[in-house]
Design a protein around this motif. Structure first.
Motif, short mmCIF file in Angstrom:
data_model
loop_
_atom_site.label_atom_id
_atom_site.label_comp_id
_atom_site.label_asym_id
_atom_site.label_seq_id
_atom_site.Cartn_x
_atom_site.Cartn_y
_atom_site.Cartn_z
N LYS A 183 0.83 -1.20 0.00
CA LYS A 183 0.00 0.00 0.00
C LYS A 183 0.87 1.25 0.00
CE LYS A 183 -4.09 -1.87 2.38
NZ LYS A 183 -5.09 -1.61 3.44
N PHE A 184 0.44 2.24 -0.80
CA PHE A 184 1.03 3.57 -0.80
C PHE A 184 -0.05 4.57 -0.38
CE2 PHE A 184 3.74 1.29 -3.74
CZ PHE A 184 5.01 1.79 -3.48
N GLU A 185 0.27 5.39 0.59
CA GLU A 185 -0.61 6.49 0.99
C GLU A 185 0.04 7.81 0.61
OE1 GLU A 185 -3.36 5.52 4.84
OE2 GLU A 185 -1.23 5.79 5.21
N GLN A 186 -0.68 8.61 -0.13
CA GLN A 186 -0.18 9.92 -0.54
C GLN A 186 -1.06 11.00 0.07
OE1 GLN A 186 -0.18 10.62 -4.76
NE2 GLN A 186 0.90 12.58 -4.60
N GLN A 187 -0.47 11.83 0.91
CA GLN A 187 -1.20 12.92 1.55
C GLN A 187 -1.15 14.13 0.63
OE1 GLN A 187 -2.53 12.21 4.74
NE2 GLN A 187 -3.78 14.04 4.40
N LEU A 188 -2.25 14.36 -0.09
CA LEU A 188 -2.29 15.49 -1.02
C LEU A 188 -2.29 16.81 -0.28
CD1 LEU A 188 -4.93 14.10 -3.55
CD2 LEU A 188 -2.44 13.97 -3.70
N ASP A 189 -3.03 16.89 0.81
CA ASP A 189 -3.02 18.03 1.72
C ASP A 189 -3.62 17.54 3.03
OD1 ASP A 189 -5.87 18.17 1.37
OD2 ASP A 189 -5.57 19.42 -0.41
N GLU A 190 -3.99 18.45 3.91
CA GLU A 190 -4.48 18.04 5.23
C GLU A 190 -5.81 17.29 5.16
OE1 GLU A 190 -4.73 21.45 7.70
OE2 GLU A 190 -2.55 21.64 7.97
N ASP A 222 -4.22 -24.84 -8.35
CA ASP A 222 -3.53 -23.57 -8.26
C ASP A 222 -4.58 -22.47 -8.20
OD1 ASP A 222 -2.16 -21.10 -8.90
OD2 ASP A 222 -0.48 -22.30 -9.60
N ASP A 223 -4.65 -21.78 -7.05
CA ASP A 223 -5.61 -20.69 -6.86
C ASP A 223 -4.85 -19.38 -6.75
OD1 ASP A 223 -8.46 -21.97 -6.15
OD2 ASP A 223 -6.88 -23.22 -5.31
N THR A 224 -5.19 -18.44 -7.63
CA THR A 224 -4.50 -17.15 -7.64
C THR A 224 -5.53 -16.03 -7.68
OG1 THR A 224 -2.62 -18.08 -8.85
CG2 THR A 224 -2.84 -15.68 -8.85
N SER A 225 -5.38 -15.08 -6.79
CA SER A 225 -6.21 -13.88 -6.83
C SER A 225 -5.31 -12.66 -6.67
CB SER A 225 -7.27 -13.89 -5.73
OG SER A 225 -6.67 -13.87 -4.45
N TRP A 226 -5.62 -11.61 -7.39
CA TRP A 226 -4.89 -10.36 -7.23
C TRP A 226 -5.82 -9.20 -7.54
CZ3 TRP A 226 -4.57 -7.12 -11.44
CH2 TRP A 226 -4.76 -7.69 -12.70
N SER A 227 -5.51 -8.07 -6.97
CA SER A 227 -6.35 -6.90 -7.21
C SER A 227 -5.50 -5.64 -7.13
CB SER A 227 -7.48 -6.82 -6.19
OG SER A 227 -6.98 -6.60 -4.88
N LEU A 228 -5.94 -4.64 -7.87
CA LEU A 228 -5.37 -3.30 -7.83
C LEU A 228 -6.49 -2.34 -7.48
CD1 LEU A 228 -3.20 -3.35 -11.09
CD2 LEU A 228 -2.34 -3.47 -8.75
N ALA A 229 -6.22 -1.40 -6.58
CA ALA A 229 -7.26 -0.46 -6.17
C ALA A 229 -6.66 0.93 -5.97
CB ALA A 229 -7.93 -0.92 -4.89
N LEU A 230 -7.43 1.92 -6.34
CA LEU A 230 -7.08 3.32 -6.09
C LEU A 230 -8.20 3.92 -5.26
CD1 LEU A 230 -5.44 5.93 -6.54
CD2 LEU A 230 -6.75 6.28 -8.65
N ASP A 231 -7.86 4.39 -4.05
CA ASP A 231 -8.84 4.97 -3.13
C ASP A 231 -8.56 6.46 -2.95
OD1 ASP A 231 -10.26 2.51 -1.39
OD2 ASP A 231 -8.34 2.01 -2.30
N TYR A 232 -9.62 7.24 -2.90
CA TYR A 232 -9.51 8.69 -2.68
C TYR A 232 -10.40 9.07 -1.51
CZ TYR A 232 -9.99 13.73 -3.53
OH TYR A 232 -10.01 15.09 -3.39
N HIS A 233 -9.83 9.74 -0.52
CA HIS A 233 -10.57 10.22 0.64
C HIS A 233 -10.46 11.74 0.69
CE1 HIS A 233 -11.12 6.30 2.80
NE2 HIS A 233 -10.13 5.97 2.00
N LYS A 251 -4.75 6.53 -1.94
CA LYS A 251 -4.16 5.26 -1.50
C LYS A 251 -4.13 4.29 -2.68
CE LYS A 251 -6.52 2.66 1.31
NZ LYS A 251 -7.18 2.22 2.56
N TYR A 252 -2.99 3.66 -2.89
CA TYR A 252 -2.80 2.68 -3.96
C TYR A 252 -2.56 1.33 -3.29
CZ TYR A 252 -1.42 7.15 -6.10
OH TYR A 252 -1.36 8.46 -6.50
N THR A 253 -3.28 0.29 -3.76
CA THR A 253 -3.18 -1.02 -3.12
C THR A 253 -2.97 -2.12 -4.16
OG1 THR A 253 -4.67 -0.32 -1.34
CG2 THR A 253 -4.32 -2.68 -1.60
#
Length: 697
Positions: A229-236, A265-276, A241-243
């Motif tokens: 996970k990456f959290e980017q604080q754009l401002d206060e 063989d079981d494989t799961s993956w996901s990409l998500a972009l969250d904005y708060h 968030k990238y996952t």
């Protein structure tokens, strides 16, 4: 266990009043998201919610669904280890319960035989912050499939690890005796100024979970999980968030080499972009948006030797299940204050687009080495494209100078189900399905004083016909055939619940009673019988149809209290009754009267917990074809013991499960079977040991 002894214990527990999830409530209320899709205190939710925390997972050495909920009497699990696992909430389970992980829907499961749902339990507990199970219908907020409840899994963000530090590292090694699992995981987080990053990696090697006599076929399993996970604080007030969430599990079973083997063989993956955002406008005070893409693939390669007439051959089967989900979500929150009322409004929209396929291929080689056929396509159900679009609003209304508050909401859902074109199903009737549904909710809370409150709620639930039931089209000639049915209606439910909550500095009590009526349950029905070319052998035609009206009701009670200065008692009990109203038969998904009692104390630097799991035999069981009662099972009591030791940056957790080496069979595994059947394969492991050690710096 003597029946009278069990009855006394159960009644005493009921009078006292639900399990480990309530221990922390004595001091502080849990913060949950399942009740409104924004954070709120558990006491402000109308309805029952089980909360499993990171601390619960660590101290009870949980590694999957089956071990995570073993002390919650209202939640039953079937399956164990690396195999398929199914969660049943108050008698309703399978795809009738929605799984949400970090805001996004996880993949569907499909029936894998034995009542198990394949594809739902493939996640790792490493990095999990909290798991919530909202019991009962939740379609007013979460839409289709939330007929029996929702499971909300929240993993930790970089800020959860870092808090006021610049970096965080934690390493752990573990052993779980039930499946001889050896686990290693490492967690790291770093503050990079405007960015913060975290990563959790876990690896597990395990074997099958054996029965009491340890004579089940074995298998080997490996899994790897990674969450970045990456959290980017754009401002206060604004955060991105990238996952990346990845999980892979492989299992290998060899019964007879080159004759009976299975590799999965079981494989799961996901990409998500969250904005708060907490930048307030006229329309909202804060809002949350997410774009996600999830992919799940199961590949099962099996070798199966067989004899048909005078011919001996070996089949090489390549069976797969693949599902991709594109999800878009936006949730808004607005607070409004009036002269006599305050409003907390939540509204939003969900869009989920599913792409599902079920490719199956078979290659057959005869005993003399001749290739009979290669990669022959096999029937099950065709692929399908599913679209779910929902919009909802919920208003939490508090009245000034009044102890009453009201929660009212409604959701509108529109969905389509379209079968993919496939020449294998050219002769099947695979019409598109288009439906819509309204799901209202009305709840009330009466706050008697600072400690005691009463609540009640009504919720409408619904579930769209799943693709594997609407488009199921295969069989074994000349014995049976499953026909598709594009005329299936959605399943629906009307759920009611009344409850009481009391919490003070040294005691927490919860009591609830519930009733749910389900309509148009989808089940298999015999729709025809045809003669075959084999004398005295008929071909049976089956089809999934809306045939069942079901009612489920019950009571649950729980308590957490300090019985002495440093002794914490936690106990819970659940009684559920369910009946198919068309057949007047009890449901096989209902658990018998059961409960648990936990005693915890701290001696020196060690925290000890003794846990007792109790279950009664099932008194009301379904009748077989001869109108004889099926098995009622047997009551049992199982004792577990845990110890937790913390020293500086070290933490050690150990547990002895089934301390008294009890041989027992959970009723959920044998419901509906004959009384004379051999249940030895369903017995649970005897005494086993688990441990976990971690170091944080």
């Amino acid at each position: 266990m003597n029946p009278s002894t069990f009855k006394f214990t159960a009644i005493a527990t009921l009078l006292l009043g639900s399990g480990t999830a309530f221990a922390e409530n004595i001091i502080d209320d849990h913060i949950v998201v399942s009740g409104s899709r924004f954070e709120q205190k558990l006491k402000d939710v109308t309805g029952s919610v089980t909360v499993i925390t990171e601390q619960d997972i660590e101290r009870q050495l949980a590694v999957d669904l089956q071990t995570m909920f073993k002390y919650d009497s209202s939640i039953a699990t079937t399956g164990s280890g690396a195999g398929a696992q199914t969660l049943t909430v108050r008698g309703v389970g399978g795809n009738r319960v929605v799984f949400i992980k970090d805001g996004r829907r996880t993949n569907d499961g499909y029936a894998g035989g034995g009542g198990y749902l394949v594809g739902r339990n493939y996640f790792d507990v490493a990095g999990v912050k909290q798991v919530e199970v909202a019991k009962g219908a939740a379609s007013s907020l979460y839409g289709s499939d939330a007929l029996g409840g929702i499971v909300v899994i929240t993993t930790k963000d970089p800020s959860d690890y870092l808090k006021d530090n610049n970096s965080y590292v934690k390493m752990a090694l573990g052993y779980q005796g039930q499946s001889n699992q050896i686990a290693a995981d490492i967690t790291g987080a770093k503050d990079l100024g405007d960015f913060a990053v975290s990563a959790v990696y876990s690896h597990r090697d395990s074997e099958e979970v054996q029965n009491y006599d340890e004579n089940l076929p074995g298998y080997d399993a490996k899994s790897d999980a990674l969450i970045v996970k990456f959290e980017q604080q754009l401002d206060e007030k604004r955060t991105l968030k990238y996952t990346l969430d990845y999980f892979n599990q492989t299992t290998e079973q060899v019964i007879t080499p080159a004759v009976q083997e299975t590799d999965e063989d079981d494989t799961s993956w996901s990409l998500a972009l969250d904005y708060h955002s907490e930048v307030a406008t006229v329309a909202f005070d804060k809002w949350y948006g997410q774009v996600s893409y999830s992919s799940y693939e199961q590949q099962s390669d099996a070798i199966s030797g067989a004899i048909s007439g005078a011919s001996t051959y070996t089949d090489y089967n390549d069976y797969r299940f693949e599902q991709n989900i594109l999800g878009l979500k936006a949730v808004f929150n607005k607070g409004l204050k009036g002269e006599t009322t305050d409003h907390e409004v939540v509204y939003g929209i969900d869009i989920d687009l599913y792409d599902t396929t079920r490719p199956r291929f078979k290659t057959r080689i005869l005993a003399d080495g001749t290739v009979d056929f290669t990669d022959q396509k096999q029937k099950a159900f065709p692929g399908a494209d599913t679209s779910l679009i929902g919009a909802y609003v919920q208003d939490s209304i508090s009245f000034n100078n009044s102890a009453w508050s009201v929660i009212a909401g409604v959701r509108y859902d529109y969905y389509t189900l379209e079968a993919k074109s496939d020449e294998l199903y050219a002769d099947a009737q695979l019409d598109d399905i288009t439906e819509s549904a309204f799901s209202p909710k009305l709840g009330v809370i009466y706050q008697v004083d600072d400690n005691l409150s009463w609540y009640g709620q009504y919720v409408r639930g619904f579930k769209i016909p799943p693709h594997d039931q609407a488009y199921q089209s295969h069989g074994v000639e000349p014995f049976y055939q499953i026909l598709p049915n594009a005329d299936l209606d959605p399943e629906s439910s009307d759920s009611f619940e009344l409850g009481l909550r009391y919490a003070s500095s040294d005691i927490s009590v919860n009591l609830s009673a519930f009733y749910a009526a389900f309509d148009d349950f989808i089940e298999t029905a015999v729709v025809g019988v045809e003669p075959t070319y084999i004398p005295n052998v008929n071909k049976t035609l089956y089809q999934y149809q809306n045939i069942s009206e079901t009612q489920i009701s019950g009571v649950e009670a729980g308590i957490a209290m300090y019985v002495a200065e440093n002794i914490l008692l936690e106990a819970n009990v659940a009684y559920v009754d369910g009946e198919n109203k068309e057949t007047d038969q009890p449901l096989t998904s209902i658990s018998p009267l059961n409960g648990s009692i936990l005693l915890s104390t701290e001696l020196g630097n060690i925290n000890w917990t003794a846990a007792l799991r109790l279950a009664k035999s099932q008194s009301d069981v379904v009748l077989d074809a001869n109108d004889d009662k099926t098995t009622q099972g047997h009551g049992y009591g199982v004792v577990d013991l845990y110890a937790n030791y913390e020293w500086q940056a070290w933490q050690l957790n150990v547990g002895v499960l089934n301390l008294l080496d009890k041989e027992y069979v959970p009723f959920e595994l044998i419901a509906g079977q004959s009384q004379s059947a051999d249940f030895s394969q369903y017995t649970q492991p005897g005494r086993n040991f688990s441990a976990r050690v971690s170091y944080q710096f």
